[in-house]
Design a protein around this motif. Sequence first.
Motif, PDB file in Angstrom:
ATOM      1  N   HIS A  24       0.778  -1.012  -0.130  1.00 13.17           N
ATOM      2  CA  HIS A  24      -0.045   0.067  -0.168  1.00 13.17           C
ATOM      3  C   HIS A  24       0.820   1.364   0.105  1.00 13.17           C
ATOM      4  CE1 HIS A  24      -4.062  -1.517   0.247  1.00 13.17           C
ATOM      5  NE2 HIS A  24      -3.893  -2.220   1.206  1.00 13.17           N
ATOM      6  N   VAL A  25       1.980   1.090   0.882  1.00 11.41           N
ATOM      7  CA  VAL A  25       2.814   2.344   1.019  1.00 11.41           C
ATOM      8  C   VAL A  25       3.253   2.756  -0.460  1.00 11.41           C
ATOM      9  CG1 VAL A  25       4.767   3.287   2.084  1.00 11.41           C
ATOM     10  CG2 VAL A  25       3.234   2.210   3.280  1.00 11.41           C
ATOM     11  N   ASP A  26       4.052   1.649  -1.008  1.00  2.22           N
ATOM     12  CA  ASP A  26       4.743   1.737  -2.244  1.00  2.22           C
ATOM     13  C   ASP A  26       3.666   2.417  -3.376  1.00  2.22           C
ATOM     14  OD1 ASP A  26       6.784   0.716  -1.098  1.00  2.22           O
ATOM     15  OD2 ASP A  26       6.816  -1.320  -2.147  1.00  2.22           O
ATOM     16  N   ASP A  30      -1.725   6.541   2.068  1.00  2.82           N
ATOM     17  CA  ASP A  30      -1.394   7.034   3.538  1.00  2.82           C
ATOM     18  C   ASP A  30      -1.841   6.150   4.119  1.00  2.82           C
ATOM     19  OD1 ASP A  30      -1.017   8.181   5.713  1.00  2.82           O
ATOM     20  OD2 ASP A  30      -2.540   9.947   5.049  1.00  2.82           O
ATOM     21  N   VAL A  31      -0.824   5.229   4.877  1.00  9.13           N
ATOM     22  CA  VAL A  31      -1.132   4.279   5.762  1.00  9.13           C
ATOM     23  C   VAL A  31      -0.951   4.447   7.391  1.00  9.13           C
ATOM     24  CG1 VAL A  31      -0.746   1.813   6.373  1.00  9.13           C
ATOM     25  CG2 VAL A  31      -0.590   2.699   3.820  1.00  9.13           C
ATOM     26  N   GLY A  57       7.212   1.774   6.205  1.00 15.90           N
ATOM     27  CA  GLY A  57       6.795   3.092   5.482  1.00 15.90           C
ATOM     28  C   GLY A  57       5.588   3.669   5.909  1.00 15.90           C
ATOM     29  N   CYS A  58       5.046   3.192   7.131  1.00 17.53           N
ATOM     30  CA  CYS A  58       3.875   3.680   7.681  1.00 17.53           C
ATOM     31  C   CYS A  58       3.915   4.535   8.624  1.00 17.53           C
ATOM     32  CB  CYS A  58       2.727   2.343   7.821  1.00 17.53           C
ATOM     33  SG  CYS A  58       3.436   1.361   9.216  1.00 17.53           S
TER      34      CYS A  58
END
Length: 202
Positions: A24-26, A30-31, A57-58
């Motif tokens: 999702h981040v990649d 916005d996580v 990355g969240c």
Amino acid sequence: MRVLVFGAHPDDIEIGLGGTIAKHVDSGCDVQAVIVTIPYSVEERKNEASKAAKILGCNLQFLDVKSSEMNFGRNLINLFDKIINDFKPDIVYTHWEEDSHQDHVAIAKATLASTRKNNCSLFMYEQTIPGGLVGKGFKPQMVIDITKTIDRKLESTSMHKTPIKNMDELLKGLKGRASYRGFQVGAEYAEAFEVVKLINIY
């Protein structure tokens, strides 16, 4: 797209859906990850969770609910209501409601109550490894290919050295489950989810 992830304890979200979070981040989402309670070694585990979130990355939020207050009820629902109203997620991930851990079940039930307005999709991730045997089986209706993010799932999980004493065995188990789910759908590695509801996909 805005993605909200609930986990009862540090390490739950990495074990349950770390590869999906990284994916999702990649893709530019916005996580926001939310950890509800830390029953012991609070500062050490917050530090480990922060390192893990950085790898995925969240963003990360701690609710600091006391373990003795980890019960499904209005207090927990009100906390979740506020998070959902403030963040306005398109997708919410939570624990499986048939999980063998009582805290995980409380989180799942509170999430179901707090997403009752049906303005976001809701998915449940598989029982945390290791987990106890339960009377019902997980029924995946959605499987996400995490072949490109499996390494970050495993690396982020490996940050949680305080609660996990058999790290090598755990990582082997996680990779094995991801390989099994991947095999089911023709991918190398995957994570599986039960679909509670799918809203506004177009």
